[in-house]
Scaffold this motif. Structure first.
Motif, PDB file in Angstrom:
ATOM      1  N   VAL A  65      -3.812  -6.146   5.684  1.00  0.00           N
ATOM      2  CA  VAL A  65      -4.459  -6.659   4.516  1.00  0.00           C
ATOM      3  C   VAL A  65      -4.229  -7.811   4.423  1.00  0.00           C
ATOM      4  O   VAL A  65      -2.737  -8.408   4.539  1.00  0.00           O
ATOM      5  CB  VAL A  65      -4.036  -5.744   3.418  1.00  0.00           C
ATOM      6  CG1 VAL A  65      -4.449  -6.244   2.033  1.00  0.00           C
ATOM      7  CG2 VAL A  65      -4.260  -4.248   3.610  1.00  0.00           C
ATOM      8  N   ALA A 125      -7.872  -8.552   0.825  1.00  0.00           N
ATOM      9  CA  ALA A 125      -7.667  -8.164  -0.703  1.00  0.00           C
ATOM     10  C   ALA A 125      -8.070  -9.492  -1.613  1.00  0.00           C
ATOM     11  O   ALA A 125      -7.305 -10.392  -1.392  1.00  0.00           O
ATOM     12  CB  ALA A 125      -6.316  -7.681  -0.869  1.00  0.00           C
ATOM     13  N   ALA A 155      -2.426  -2.778  -2.491  1.00  0.00           N
ATOM     14  CA  ALA A 155      -3.095  -2.597  -1.172  1.00  0.00           C
ATOM     15  C   ALA A 155      -2.252  -1.884  -0.322  1.00  0.00           C
ATOM     16  O   ALA A 155      -2.704  -1.057   0.522  1.00  0.00           O
ATOM     17  CB  ALA A 155      -2.857  -3.930  -0.939  1.00  0.00           C
ATOM     18  N   ALA A 183      -4.268   1.643   1.222  1.00  0.00           N
ATOM     19  CA  ALA A 183      -4.761   1.655   2.660  1.00  0.00           C
ATOM     20  C   ALA A 183      -5.023   3.067   3.298  1.00  0.00           C
ATOM     21  O   ALA A 183      -4.516   3.804   2.809  1.00  0.00           O
ATOM     22  CB  ALA A 183      -4.045   0.830   3.637  1.00  0.00           C
ATOM     23  N   VAL A 220       0.782  -6.333   5.266  1.00  0.00           N
ATOM     24  CA  VAL A 220       0.252  -7.241   4.513  1.00  0.00           C
ATOM     25  C   VAL A 220       0.628  -8.475   4.413  1.00  0.00           C
ATOM     26  O   VAL A 220       1.967  -8.748   4.768  1.00  0.00           O
ATOM     27  CB  VAL A 220       0.358  -6.775   2.728  1.00  0.00           C
ATOM     28  CG1 VAL A 220      -0.371  -7.766   1.822  1.00  0.00           C
ATOM     29  CG2 VAL A 220      -0.005  -5.376   2.543  1.00  0.00           C
TER      30      VAL A 220
END
Length: 190
Positions: free
Chosen positions: A6, A55, A89, A93, A100
């Protein structure tokens, strides 16, 4: 299970992104730098070994933006501080390991991401430290529930961010990968 990377991104609009850098070089120049930095970063980290998800913020305009590559999946960041947004996030997922990162780390390569996912083979969590006490990457193996206290009490944008976040992961084995610098001010561009 798939691996998911992400990338937390804000729309590259003057006065809305990289404002500390903008105070040094001007808001338009800071937004321009971020847009081109992210373009290069996305080319570097796109890899068949993981899925890349953007994101985006603000939620509505970020989802519709033509700035970011159309073939990459997007999710809204939602409201709250950085911890709230990263927590969403991580929890949202698909099953499997998830990492991330931010878009303002010029040194990231696919090799760095592969090392982070490899570390999750033997650890519950992985961090990519930054020299200022923060971090450029957090990853979780997600073989158990993400603690509800994740990111609680983190002093963001301070030299304590990494230590505070690690403290919010009690009983998790933690690995560290390469230390990389993010860009917050003009001094970080050198």
């Amino acid at each position: 299970m798939r691996r998911t990377l992400v990338v937390m991104l804000k729309e590259p609009r003057a006065g809305r992104v990289k404002t500390r850098l903008g105070r040094d070089i001007g808001m338009v120049a800071a937004a321009w730098w971020f847009r081109h930095q992210v373009r290069g970063l996305l080319r570097q980290i796109e890899d068949p070994r993981w899925d890349v998800v953007l994101a985006v913020a603000p939620d509505r305009s970020g989802l519709l933006s033509r700035v970011w590559p159309a073939h990459m999946a997007r999710i809204p960041q939602g409201n709250g501080d950085l911890g709230d947004r990263m927590g969403r996030a991580l929890r949202g997922a698909p099953p499997g390991a998830v990492c991330v990162i931010g878009g303002d780390i010029p040194g990231i390569t696919a090799r760095h991401i592969a090392e982070a996912f490899a570390a999750l083979g033997a650890h519950d969590a992985v961090f990519g430290p930054a020299p200022d006490g923060g971090y450029w990457l957090i990853g979780l193996r997600r073989t158990r529930a993400i603690p509800p206290c994740l990111f609680s009490g983190v002093r963001w944008s301070t030299s304590h961010a990494l230590a505070d976040t690690q403290m919010s992961l009690p009983d998790h084995s933690i690995a560290h990968v390469a230390t990389l610098r993010d860009v917050d001010t003009v001094a970080d561009l050198k």
